[in-house]
Enzyme design. Structure first.
Site, short mmCIF file in Angstrom:
data_model
loop_
_atom_site.label_atom_id
_atom_site.label_comp_id
_atom_site.label_asym_id
_atom_site.label_seq_id
_atom_site.Cartn_x
_atom_site.Cartn_y
_atom_site.Cartn_z
N GLN A 151 147.94 70.32 49.11
CA GLN A 151 147.06 70.79 50.19
C GLN A 151 147.88 70.90 51.47
O GLN A 151 148.80 70.11 51.69
CB GLN A 151 145.91 69.81 50.40
CG GLN A 151 144.92 70.22 51.48
CD GLN A 151 144.23 69.03 52.12
OE1 GLN A 151 144.65 68.52 53.15
NE2 GLN A 151 143.17 68.58 51.48
N HIS A 153 147.93 71.67 55.91
CA HIS A 153 147.31 71.86 57.22
C HIS A 153 147.70 73.24 57.74
O HIS A 153 148.87 73.63 57.69
CB HIS A 153 147.81 70.82 58.23
CG HIS A 153 147.38 69.43 57.92
ND1 HIS A 153 148.06 68.33 58.40
CD2 HIS A 153 146.33 68.95 57.22
CE1 HIS A 153 147.45 67.22 58.00
NE2 HIS A 153 146.41 67.57 57.28
N GLU A 180 143.49 73.20 55.12
CA GLU A 180 142.63 72.47 56.06
C GLU A 180 143.05 72.79 57.49
O GLU A 180 144.24 72.85 57.80
CB GLU A 180 142.77 70.97 55.79
CG GLU A 180 142.06 70.08 56.78
CD GLU A 180 142.38 68.61 56.56
OE1 GLU A 180 141.60 67.76 57.05
OE2 GLU A 180 143.40 68.30 55.92
N GLU A 231 136.53 66.84 53.71
CA GLU A 231 137.14 65.58 53.33
C GLU A 231 137.28 64.59 54.48
O GLU A 231 137.60 63.43 54.27
CB GLU A 231 138.52 65.79 52.69
CG GLU A 231 139.59 66.22 53.66
CD GLU A 231 140.98 66.33 53.03
OE1 GLU A 231 141.14 66.02 51.85
OE2 GLU A 231 141.89 66.76 53.75
N GLN A 306 140.40 61.00 50.03
CA GLN A 306 141.67 61.26 50.68
C GLN A 306 142.17 59.91 51.17
O GLN A 306 141.63 59.37 52.14
CB GLN A 306 141.48 62.23 51.86
CG GLN A 306 142.75 62.47 52.64
CD GLN A 306 142.52 63.27 53.90
OE1 GLN A 306 143.41 64.01 54.33
NE2 GLN A 306 141.37 63.13 54.53
N ASP A 345 150.53 62.89 54.81
CA ASP A 345 149.92 63.86 55.71
C ASP A 345 150.17 63.58 57.18
O ASP A 345 149.78 64.37 58.03
CB ASP A 345 148.41 63.90 55.47
CG ASP A 345 147.73 62.65 56.01
OD1 ASP A 345 148.29 61.56 55.86
OD2 ASP A 345 146.64 62.78 56.59
N SER A 372 147.78 65.38 51.17
CA SER A 372 146.49 65.83 51.68
C SER A 372 146.72 66.31 53.10
O SER A 372 146.02 65.93 54.04
CB SER A 372 145.44 64.71 51.62
OG SER A 372 145.94 63.50 52.13
#
Length: 568
Positions: A151, A153, A180, A231, A306, A345, A372
């Protein structure tokens, strides 16, 4: 030297001076302080495992009688622990359960039959026996989905929707299954969320997107079909911190049901160190409190968590064994059958070696989402406070995948292809904004989006006009279907079809299964149809075939037959 002669002062050696100037020595390190919870995973103040059941109800949990339960104890006892099996599970020695976790001869299903009856203190007692290699062995078997993913950002320091769309398209093309975003100015959210969704579907159909905001706005965007998952619904391991956030386990569970009722994929967020960071760990170890969070998520019925010291990695990173504890919390999430988006992350170290070491317990065994939040933008543009890895690290990441033959969810993409999708994303958003009568996106902004690295490379936008446009999206009731109509009407039929198919998947409910993602062909992969079947060497997910051939490609690879050329 006589007694009256002064002792010559010693100067620092050159080697020590060199070491002092190493990036790692800019990091923060502290002594353990168990009384305040500043200890990773083994504290004398942690409770001892116990359970007692009367009339089908847990009346004692880890040494605390029901009359003295706080609301976390009550929620976990009533909703997260299998009352029918708990006494038998708790009777299994902790070292035996730890061996079950790493033994390829014991199936994941057999492990889950035991772990569903364990209390928080018992789970801690199990994982504290495991070193980091054993934790990775356990994760390889216990993650829910067979195929690992990643995943990213996709944010902008200026909340620039054109930048978000272009970077989302590139991120999707590079392999991220989820994207995200978040905002510096919350009122920009509708425009940025639309940009993320459009850009993602340009890069690769089926990528899921979310916009992390305060919960009411985030839920409304999801219910309108402008996002596909959520999330950033934070939970905590002590009642005092939970109350400080004006929440309870029951209010969070109600919120989760609101998302599920509209087919929106959702997981909670937690992580070791959050209670210390918020000033009320109640004298318990970070990992013990995180295990309470994990079981709360299980009891709430959400798909996953997460975790991996989300937004507070500097706290466990500062104490002995803290990164081991972070790996352990990821394992615990998987061993109670939750999807695990395993962190990596937030930037926590000045040391490239330390940053890579923090990644290995997730990258090597694979998790449902290795990061994440890998920063799909330069960290200066990352509105989640910067990630452990960003766009500067793409080539390093791809090389590590190739070196170790592990799948971290990414791939190398040729420059010409990247430029094409960035331009298409910007053009699609330009056309959609015009169709929806939103603030103009100029050709100069599109041109900048094709070649840009950061928000500094874009013309400045009229912020006031954008904020009025964002409010208009909310006031006019714009939905995901309106975006589909706009894309179709402006000539971006393939992007419209991609987005419509994602919205259809929400209606089907398949995205509500544990660890659900969509393939480029829009086939849902989840713990239902892509269950982890690891059972030792030669089994489970193996990086081979077409995917392995894809990951062999890097930017600079010398041709075996013509050493003067590159084949990347």
């Amino acid at each position: 030297m006589t007694a009256t002669q002064p002792v010559p002062s010693r100067r620092t050696s050159i080697r020590t001076e060199i070491l002092e100037n190493r990036p790692v020595n800019l990091d923060g390190f502290v002594e353990e302080w168990p009384e305040k919870g500043l200890v990773a995973m083994e504290s004398e103040f942690d409770p001892r495992p116990s359970v007692r059941v009367e009339d089908g109800r847990i009346v004692e949990l880890d040494g605390t009688p029901r009359a003295d339960f706080d609301f976390m104890d009550t929620f976990i006892a009533d909703h997260a622990i299998d009352v029918a099996t708990t006494e038998a599970s708790m009777a299994v020695p902790s070292d035996e359960i730890a061996r079950m976790l790493i033994d390829p001869g014991v199936s994941r299903r057999d492990v889950l039959a035991v772990t569903r009856g364990l209390t928080p203190a018992k789970i801690l007692d199990v994982v504290r026996l495991m070193n980091v290699v054993e934790i990775m062995q356990g994760m390889q078997k216990m993650r829910a989905r067979r195929t690992p993913a990643n995943q990213a950002h996709s944010t902008s320091a200026r909340d620039n929707p054109i930048q978000v769309a272009a970077d989302a398209a590139e991120g999707a093309l590079r392999g991220f299954a989820e994207l995200e975003t978040t905002l510096g100015v919350v009122r920009y959210a509708p425009l940025v969320a639309i940009a993320l969704q459009v850009g993602a579907q340009v890069g690769r159909g089926g990528v899921l997107t979310q916009c992390a905001l305060e919960e009411a706005t985030e839920l409304e965007l999801g219910m309108r079909g402008i996002t596909a998952y959520a999330e950033t619904i934070s939970i905590y391991g002590t009642e005092s911190v939970f109350v400080d956030g004006d929440d309870t386990p029951w209010s969070k569970t109600f919120l989760a049901s609101a998302y599920a009722s509209r087919g929106i994929k959702m997981r909670f967020t937690s992580g070791t160190g959050s209670e210390v960071q918020m000033g009320n760990a109640e004298g318990k170890s970070m990992l013990y409190l995180e295990i309470r969070c994990i079981l709360m998520a299980k009891g709430a019925g959400v798909q996953g968590l997460q975790n991996g010291s989300i937004s507070c990695i500097g706290v466990p990173g500062a104490v002995p064994g803290g990164i081991r504890a972070v790996a352990a919390e990821n394992l615990v999430a998987s061993m109670v059958d939750l999807e695990c988006a395993s962190g990596n992350d937030q930037s926590f170290s000045h040391s490239a070696m330390r940053r890579t070491a923090r990644l290995m317990p997730q990258l090597l065994p694979g998790t449902d989402f290795v990061c994440s939040g890998y920063s799909g933008v330069p960290n200066a543009d990352n509105m989640f406070a910067g990630s452990n890895f960003d766009t500067d690290d793409y080539d390093d990441w791809n090389t590590i995948q190739r070196d170790l033959q592990v799948d971290g969810g990414l791939r190398h993409v040729r420059e010409d292809v990247i430029l094409q999708v960035r331009e298409k994303a910007a053009r699609a958003l330009q056309a959609l904004f015009e169709y929806l009568d939103l603030p103009q996106i100029t050709d100069a902004e599109v041109e900048a989006a094709v070649y840009a690295n950061s928000s500094n490379d874009y013309p400045l936008r009229d912020v006031l006009a954008d904020l009025k446009g964002a409010q208009a999206v909310m006031d006019r009731g714009v939905t995901g279907l309106d975006l589909v109509k706009g894309l179709e009407a402006t000539g971006f039929s393939d992007v419209a079809e991609n987005l419509l198919t994602v919205l259809r998947q929400r209606v089907s409910g398949d995205l509500l299964q544990t660890s659900a993602i969509l393939t480029p062909d829009f086939v849902p992969l989840s713990a239902i149809n892509d269950a982890n079947d690891y059972a030792g060497p030669g089994t489970g997910y193996r990086l081979q075939g077409e995917r392995w051939e894809e990951l062999k490609k890097l930017r600079h690879v010398t041709s075996a037959t013509n050493p003067e050329t590159e084949v990347g």
